[in-house]
Design a protein around this motif. Sequence first.
Motif, PDB file in Angstrom:
ATOM      1  N   UNK A 133       0.855  -0.964   0.012  1.00  0.00           N
ATOM      2  CA  UNK A 133       0.041  -0.332  -0.189  1.00  0.00           C
ATOM      3  C   UNK A 133       1.121   1.432  -0.120  1.00  0.00           C
ATOM      4  N   UNK A 134       0.534   2.081   0.895  1.00  0.00           N
ATOM      5  CA  UNK A 134       1.494   3.940   0.206  1.00  0.00           C
ATOM      6  C   UNK A 134       1.820   4.110   1.669  1.00  0.00           C
ATOM      7  N   UNK A 135       1.775   3.388   2.905  1.00  0.00           N
ATOM      8  CA  UNK A 135       2.304   3.493   3.888  1.00  0.00           C
ATOM      9  C   UNK A 135       2.988   1.848   5.606  1.00  0.00           C
ATOM     10  N   UNK A 136       1.903   1.087   4.374  1.00  0.00           N
ATOM     11  CA  UNK A 136       1.681   0.177   5.189  1.00  0.00           C
ATOM     12  C   UNK A 136       3.282  -0.802   4.444  1.00  0.00           C
ATOM     13  N   UNK A 137       2.927  -2.010   6.161  1.00  0.00           N
ATOM     14  CA  UNK A 137       4.391  -2.739   5.695  1.00  0.00           C
ATOM     15  C   UNK A 137       4.091  -4.204   6.584  1.00  0.00           C
ATOM     16  N   UNK A 138       4.596  -4.973   5.776  1.00  0.00           N
ATOM     17  CA  UNK A 138       4.229  -6.674   6.204  1.00  0.00           C
ATOM     18  C   UNK A 138       5.366  -7.452   7.225  1.00  0.00           C
ATOM     19  N   UNK A 139       5.243  -7.933   7.683  1.00  0.00           N
ATOM     20  CA  UNK A 139       6.759  -8.477   8.319  1.00  0.00           C
ATOM     21  C   UNK A 139       6.604  -9.702   7.415  1.00  0.00           C
TER      22      UNK A 139
ATOM     23  N   UNK B  72      -2.216 -10.167   9.955  1.00  0.00           N
ATOM     24  CA  UNK B  72      -3.301  -8.842  10.044  1.00  0.00           C
ATOM     25  C   UNK B  72      -3.556  -8.259  10.943  1.00  0.00           C
ATOM     26  N   UNK B  73      -2.860  -8.150  11.834  1.00  0.00           N
ATOM     27  CA  UNK B  73      -3.057  -6.804  13.066  1.00  0.00           C
ATOM     28  C   UNK B  73      -1.762  -5.960  12.789  1.00  0.00           C
ATOM     29  N   UNK B  74      -0.759  -6.565  11.515  1.00  0.00           N
ATOM     30  CA  UNK B  74       0.527  -5.519  11.026  1.00  0.00           C
ATOM     31  C   UNK B  74      -0.524  -4.530  10.555  1.00  0.00           C
ATOM     32  N   UNK B  75      -1.092  -5.322   9.039  1.00  0.00           N
ATOM     33  CA  UNK B  75      -1.721  -4.967   8.627  1.00  0.00           C
ATOM     34  C   UNK B  75      -2.363  -3.793   9.508  1.00  0.00           C
TER      35      UNK B  75
END
Length: 611
Positions: A270-276, A300-303
Amino acid sequence: MKGTIALNAKSDIIFWSVDQQLTDKLKEKAIKADFHKMFDGDIDTALRTYAALQWLQPQKVSFDCLNSVMNNPLHASKTDEGITMVYQMLDGWFYVGINGDESVREEVILRRIRICHQLIKVHYGLSLTSFTSIPSNKRQNQWAYFDNLLNFWLHLCDTEQPFLFEAVERVKLDSILSKICITTMKEAIDYNVKSSGEKVQHAILLQNYKIISIYSSENAPELECGDLLLIIGLSYFLLTEFNNSVAYGATKENKDDAGIFRRNIFLPFGNSGFIPFMIHGIRIFPGMIFVLVLKVDMERIAKSLCDCAVKLNAVKGEDTINKKDIKTKITAFESELRTLGTLLRKKNLESHLGDLVSVWTKLRKEQLESIPTSVNMQNNLLEKIERILDAIHDRIMSIFSKLFPANTIDPEQCPSGLQKIQDIFRARLEDYKDFIQVKGIYNGSITYYNETCPGLLHFVFIDRTNGRIISPYLGDQENNLEELNFSVVKQLREFGVFALKCGCNSIAVRKGDFYYTYRMWFEGKSNSLVEPERVIRVGNVHPVGTVCGDTYMSLTRYGFPSTSSSVQCYEIFTVHMHTLSEEIVIQENNILIGTLIQESNVEKDSILDTL
């Protein structure tokens, strides 16, 4: 003389990467100004304090003033000594890039800044505050690690075409050997699942920075081209001799010599997200690495945390308070906050949310959406709201840091199954390792294309939609043109960037012994050439090699607002002999493009076969 330094909002130095020449110069100035006496002879602290107070803070003040008053921040300046200083604000960090060579362009310095920040975010994700709060006794090792990683990445941009052009390259193997590699990968993946229970989302077999085979599980988040390059670059850094600094999160004594590493990383979405993700890297043979990309619990919590941060930023935007749709933005944030609460409760982690909700409730009592919109609104009320919004943002970052801490893996506790996977690959590919290594270096010959394009010396073809590159081995020349080297390829890339910045989709330059051409175009279904629905206006093109942004996908979406999903974007860079006429060059390029489009389609089919 060069360096990259980052400051926080309080003008404290949070990252320091300078060469010896600049260090010596700052020491001299710090001693001359008696800064060393302020720190009991601690010259390192003295020179950094001097740099912050006397050199960098005034530039930051100028940057902030010009940005807030004129919306036109200071981008670069030169000192009386001819030192170029480039400025960039990224995620609230004020970066200063320094270079004493007056021939070095500002965009080269800017590239170093952007790469540096991107590499830090890969390790920390949304919790960048964790990086800034590293204890002083560990800070030097941390800075040294990222300084070495940054230099390694820049080395790749100067020596490897995939990193220069920001696209991944495949190793071309025959069908039998490709099948052996794929079968071995599946065996290794199955063993990892049985031995550890870890969910493998992606697996990549590499040779000399190029992809041999790639696997993705069902419903796994897609790895973009930039994600693959970050994984490839980091894996080779950790498993090659270039990494001679203290390892990230390890000491020299426990740095792994068995050719295995395990890391937490954060890939953007996305624009400013991170998936661990967790990645396992295994060195098989010289230049050959196998990488497992594993699913992390609470993805899903990270998102949701990232979405909360994005929607909060929409509320706290500088001019949002004056907008009529602020109530809609508040509703969107509260909706995501409820989603986050539901996800945390399912994991018995709702305690993390209590403080955040209480602060937001306090803000809502201020009746945020009903703030007067007149110019004369009370400044003290606005400042109070800004402080509370900042506090909420800090709490979101804090929750992310606690649930997804950076570098919490003990490098000495790698699963024992990784050694077994290493043994599986070595047993299955032992007889083919030398051949694969050669193919990883000499990946195609220009002579194959010279049958139909005799005047062609080199080319780089890129399927920008899929992030794939096709290019022959650069050193395979029979015309004794010693000048045709990687510096020529870099110049070729710069021509393309220059064309896009000028609003052109093609350019031809006759220079010295060579005739350079660049072209970008779009194709629809059945490989038919299509023209954009509106004139494409190229804005900022990120400096070459930064693995930042989605310039080409943005161009496609802008040019084809209603059909972008079915449009393919391509680029081609060519070098011909300078004696050829324009007509012959165009003719050869058209022939070459037709051949490469077919190769690209075959390559896409072979990639799908490995999934």
